[in-house]
Enzyme design. Structure first.
Site, PDB file in Angstrom:
ATOM      1  N   CYS A   1       0.839  -1.206   0.000  1.00  0.00           N
ATOM      2  CA  CYS A   1       0.000   0.000   0.000  1.00  0.00           C
ATOM      3  C   CYS A   1       0.874   1.255   0.000  1.00  0.00           C
ATOM      4  O   CYS A   1       1.401   1.656   1.047  1.00  0.00           O
ATOM      5  CB  CYS A   1      -0.919  -0.023   1.219  1.00  0.00           C
ATOM      6  SG  CYS A   1      -1.939   1.445   1.372  1.00  0.00           S
TER       7      CYS A   1
ATOM      8  N   CYS B   1      -0.424   4.110   2.131  1.00  0.00           N
ATOM      9  CA  CYS B   1      -0.196   3.908   3.572  1.00  0.00           C
ATOM     10  C   CYS B   1       1.271   4.147   3.937  1.00  0.00           C
ATOM     11  O   CYS B   1       1.569   4.770   4.954  1.00  0.00           O
ATOM     12  CB  CYS B   1      -0.550   2.479   3.984  1.00  0.00           C
ATOM     13  SG  CYS B   1      -2.134   1.901   3.375  1.00  0.00           S
ATOM     14  N   ASP B   2       2.187   3.632   3.139  1.00  0.00           N
ATOM     15  CA  ASP B   2       3.583   3.549   3.572  1.00  0.00           C
ATOM     16  C   ASP B   2       4.557   4.402   2.769  1.00  0.00           C
ATOM     17  O   ASP B   2       5.733   4.495   3.129  1.00  0.00           O
ATOM     18  CB  ASP B   2       4.044   2.078   3.517  1.00  0.00           C
ATOM     19  CG  ASP B   2       3.245   1.212   4.480  1.00  0.00           C
ATOM     20  OD1 ASP B   2       2.798   1.744   5.516  1.00  0.00           O
ATOM     21  OD2 ASP B   2       3.056   0.020   4.203  1.00  0.00           O
TER      22      ASP B   2
HETATM   23  C1  LIG Z   1       0.055  -3.966   5.742  1.00  0.00           C
HETATM   24  C2  LIG Z   1      -1.050  -2.946   5.597  1.00  0.00           C
HETATM   25  C3  LIG Z   1      -0.855  -1.645   6.020  1.00  0.00           C
HETATM   26  C4  LIG Z   1      -1.866  -0.723   5.925  1.00  0.00           C
HETATM   27  N1  LIG Z   1      -1.639   0.541   6.381  1.00  0.00           N
HETATM   28  C5  LIG Z   1      -2.650   1.447   6.335  1.00  0.00           C
HETATM   29  C6  LIG Z   1      -2.469   2.765   6.846  1.00  0.00           C
HETATM   30  O1  LIG Z   1      -1.379   3.124   7.315  1.00  0.00           O
HETATM   31  N2  LIG Z   1      -3.531   3.605   6.783  1.00  0.00           N
HETATM   32  C7  LIG Z   1      -4.733   3.259   6.259  1.00  0.00           C
HETATM   33  O2  LIG Z   1      -5.660   4.065   6.254  1.00  0.00           O
HETATM   34  N3  LIG Z   1      -4.924   2.025   5.739  1.00  0.00           N
HETATM   35  C8  LIG Z   1      -3.924   1.121   5.772  1.00  0.00           C
HETATM   36  N4  LIG Z   1      -4.109  -0.123   5.238  1.00  0.00           N
HETATM   37  C9  LIG Z   1      -5.391  -0.424   4.604  1.00  0.00           C
HETATM   38  C10 LIG Z   1      -6.445  -0.717   5.676  1.00  0.00           C
HETATM   39  O3  LIG Z   1      -5.948  -1.666   6.572  1.00  0.00           O
HETATM   40  C11 LIG Z   1      -7.723  -1.229   5.024  1.00  0.00           C
HETATM   41  O4  LIG Z   1      -8.175  -0.306   4.065  1.00  0.00           O
HETATM   42  C12 LIG Z   1      -8.807  -1.432   6.073  1.00  0.00           C
HETATM   43  O5  LIG Z   1      -8.371  -2.315   7.079  1.00  0.00           O
HETATM   44  C13 LIG Z   1     -10.074  -1.991   5.450  1.00  0.00           C
HETATM   45  O6  LIG Z   1     -10.981  -2.177   6.475  1.00  0.00           O
HETATM   46  P1  LIG Z   1     -12.218  -3.159   6.349  1.00  0.00           P
HETATM   47  O7  LIG Z   1     -12.986  -2.975   7.613  1.00  0.00           O
HETATM   48  O8  LIG Z   1     -12.908  -2.955   5.072  1.00  0.00           O
HETATM   49  O9  LIG Z   1     -11.634  -4.634   6.268  1.00  0.00           O
HETATM   50  P2  LIG Z   1     -10.437  -5.419   6.929  1.00  0.00           P
HETATM   51  O10 LIG Z   1      -9.554  -4.592   7.750  1.00  0.00           O
HETATM   52  O11 LIG Z   1      -9.851  -6.204   5.802  1.00  0.00           O
HETATM   53  O12 LIG Z   1     -11.190  -6.435   7.912  1.00  0.00           O
HETATM   54  C14 LIG Z   1     -11.973  -7.480   7.400  1.00  0.00           C
HETATM   55  C15 LIG Z   1     -12.596  -8.223   8.566  1.00  0.00           C
HETATM   56  O13 LIG Z   1     -13.526  -9.182   8.050  1.00  0.00           O
HETATM   57  C16 LIG Z   1     -13.383 -10.385   8.769  1.00  0.00           C
HETATM   58  N5  LIG Z   1     -13.911 -11.487   7.969  1.00  0.00           N
HETATM   59  C17 LIG Z   1     -13.490 -11.937   6.758  1.00  0.00           C
HETATM   60  N6  LIG Z   1     -14.238 -13.002   6.379  1.00  0.00           N
HETATM   61  C18 LIG Z   1     -15.158 -13.205   7.367  1.00  0.00           C
HETATM   62  C19 LIG Z   1     -16.205 -14.159   7.571  1.00  0.00           C
HETATM   63  N7  LIG Z   1     -16.456 -15.125   6.688  1.00  0.00           N
HETATM   64  N8  LIG Z   1     -16.948 -14.098   8.705  1.00  0.00           N
HETATM   65  C20 LIG Z   1     -16.706 -13.101   9.612  1.00  0.00           C
HETATM   66  N9  LIG Z   1     -15.733 -12.174   9.471  1.00  0.00           N
HETATM   67  C21 LIG Z   1     -14.970 -12.228   8.359  1.00  0.00           C
HETATM   68  C22 LIG Z   1     -11.879 -10.462   9.071  1.00  0.00           C
HETATM   69  O14 LIG Z   1     -11.612 -11.367  10.133  1.00  0.00           O
HETATM   70  C23 LIG Z   1     -11.604  -9.011   9.435  1.00  0.00           C
HETATM   71  O15 LIG Z   1     -11.907  -8.799  10.788  1.00  0.00           O
HETATM   72  C24 LIG Z   1      -3.109  -1.078   5.348  1.00  0.00           C
HETATM   73  C25 LIG Z   1      -3.311  -2.386   4.897  1.00  0.00           C
HETATM   74  C26 LIG Z   1      -2.305  -3.319   5.020  1.00  0.00           C
HETATM   75  C27 LIG Z   1      -2.527  -4.740   4.549  1.00  0.00           C
END
Ligand SMILES: Cc1cc2nc3c(=O)[nH]c(=O)nc-3n(C[C@H](O)[C@H](O)[C@H](O)COP(=O)(O)OP(=O)(O)OC[C@H]3O[C@@H](n4cnc5c(N)ncnc54)[C@H](O)[C@@H]3O)c2cc1C
Length: 319
Positions: A142, A145-146
């Protein structure tokens, strides 16, 4: 013994989108139940410094931020359950007295009047051992992000599609030099983006090449070199870098919902523009599972809020 639970609002996923939906849902007295899946806290639990989530002057740790969101959701009354949805039936809630049915890994059943899908997405990786070991120490998926952490440094971007080109262009604002490495001899990105990239003096493209390894130069937590192979000539080479961004795409976690909620060609849930509404009234989607453009914690949280507000409105209208 398996049990059946009934809820107004089921939230699937414990990332920023899910927890924010839970906070808004609980404060609207919807008594939401949130199923965490296998990664409570979501993608931010696998990163270290987060510098772009508003409200904190200093960098914060991703896992810490997610613990705060979970604590806030609990504090306002959301129920958080460590379980994963394994199967669901969304197409005709009328068959089950107006409830959508969700089966979980533990064998329990949740009957929900509305549901918010916030299952996120996973970055695709090359599959190298070093990639996992060095995530957060020079390996990232990302640039938004980084990228900031690579001011004045040399970075590489792996990939040839729109994402890779966008990430490379974004990184030119920070890095001293960006090398794009692509396994083919042409890019798949839009022509205008390609022109921008190829005309940028800070960018070099290495064609027809794959990354065979990411090297640390004897340091445990650093990236110093890439080992490359030209796929046409088999010639091997190395490239000195300080960081590498893998930009070969993401996989939204939507396998469960295939054939039920409308998905796009890449598997992302399609939402009505500017809303979290999916093709099924009463089912909403928030966060990365429906967003292939921004993919940020703050945008995930924002759409989580929208989904909870829409779910509340939907319940009010259908009661
Ligand atoms: C290494 C890394 C660094 C990052 N750094 C940043 C940053 O500095 N700043 C920033 O803004 N963004 C950053 N991001 C991006 C950010 O993390 C994502 O945009 C954000 O987490 C998305 O949130 P979300 O709630 O959509 O899903 P996610 O964070 O992907 O969470 C998905 C959730 O769904 C759950 N899930 C999946 N399948 C099921 C199921 N079948 N039943 C129940 N639960 C399920 C998982 O367990 C998890 O809890 C980074 C991403 C990564 C990978």
């Amino acid at each position: 013994m398996t049990e059946t639970f009934i809820t107004n609002m089921l939230i699937i996923g414990a990332g920023p989108a899910g927890y924010t939906a839970a906070i808004y849902g609980a404060r609207a007295n919807m008594k939401p139940v949130l199923l965490t899946g296998l990664q409570p806290g979501g993608q931010l639990t696998i990163t270290n410094d987060v510098e772009n989530y508003p409200g904190f002057a200093e960098a914060i740790q991703g896992p810490w931020l997610m613990e705060q969101m979970a604590a806030q959701a609990k504090h306002v009354g959301a129920e958080i359950v460590m379980d994963s949805v394994s199967k669901c039936s969304l197409l005709d809630p009328q068959k089950e007295d107006g409830y959508f049915i969700f089966h979980t890994d533990t064998g329990n059943i949740y009957k929900a009047r509305t549901a918010i899908i916030a299952t996120g997405a996973q970055a695709r990786w090359l599959g190298l051992e070093a990639e996992e070991r060095l995530q957060g120490y020079g390996v990232s998926a990302c640039a938004t992000c980084d990228g900031f952490f690579y001011r004045g440094k040399k970075v590489a971007v792996i990939g040839g599609g729109n994402t890779a080109v966008e990430e490379a262009l974004y990184l030119t604002h920070h890095a001293s030099h960006v090398t794009l490495i692509h396994r083919r001899d042409s890019l798949r990105a839009e022509k205008i983006q390609q022109d921008r990239l190829l005309n940028n003096p800070k960018v070099t493209v290495i064609w027809d090449s794959v990354v065979e390894d990411i090297l640390s130069g004897g340091k445990p937590e650093a990236v110093t070199e890439l080992a490359l192979k030209n796929v046409k000539t088999n010639e091997k080479s190395t490239l000195d870098i300080d960081g590498v961004f893998i930009a070969i795409g993401h996989n939204p976690n939507t396998e469960l919902f295939k054939g039920q909620v409308e998905l796009d060609s890449e598997g992302y849930i399609i939402t009505q523009p500017g809303t979290p509404k999916t093709s099924i009234p009463g089912i909403f989607a928030a966060g990365d599972v429906q967003d292939k453009t921004y993919r940020q914690a703050i945008t995930a949280a924002g759409t989580g809020c929208m989904a909870a507000l829409e779910a509340e409105r939907y319940l009010g209208e259908t009661e």
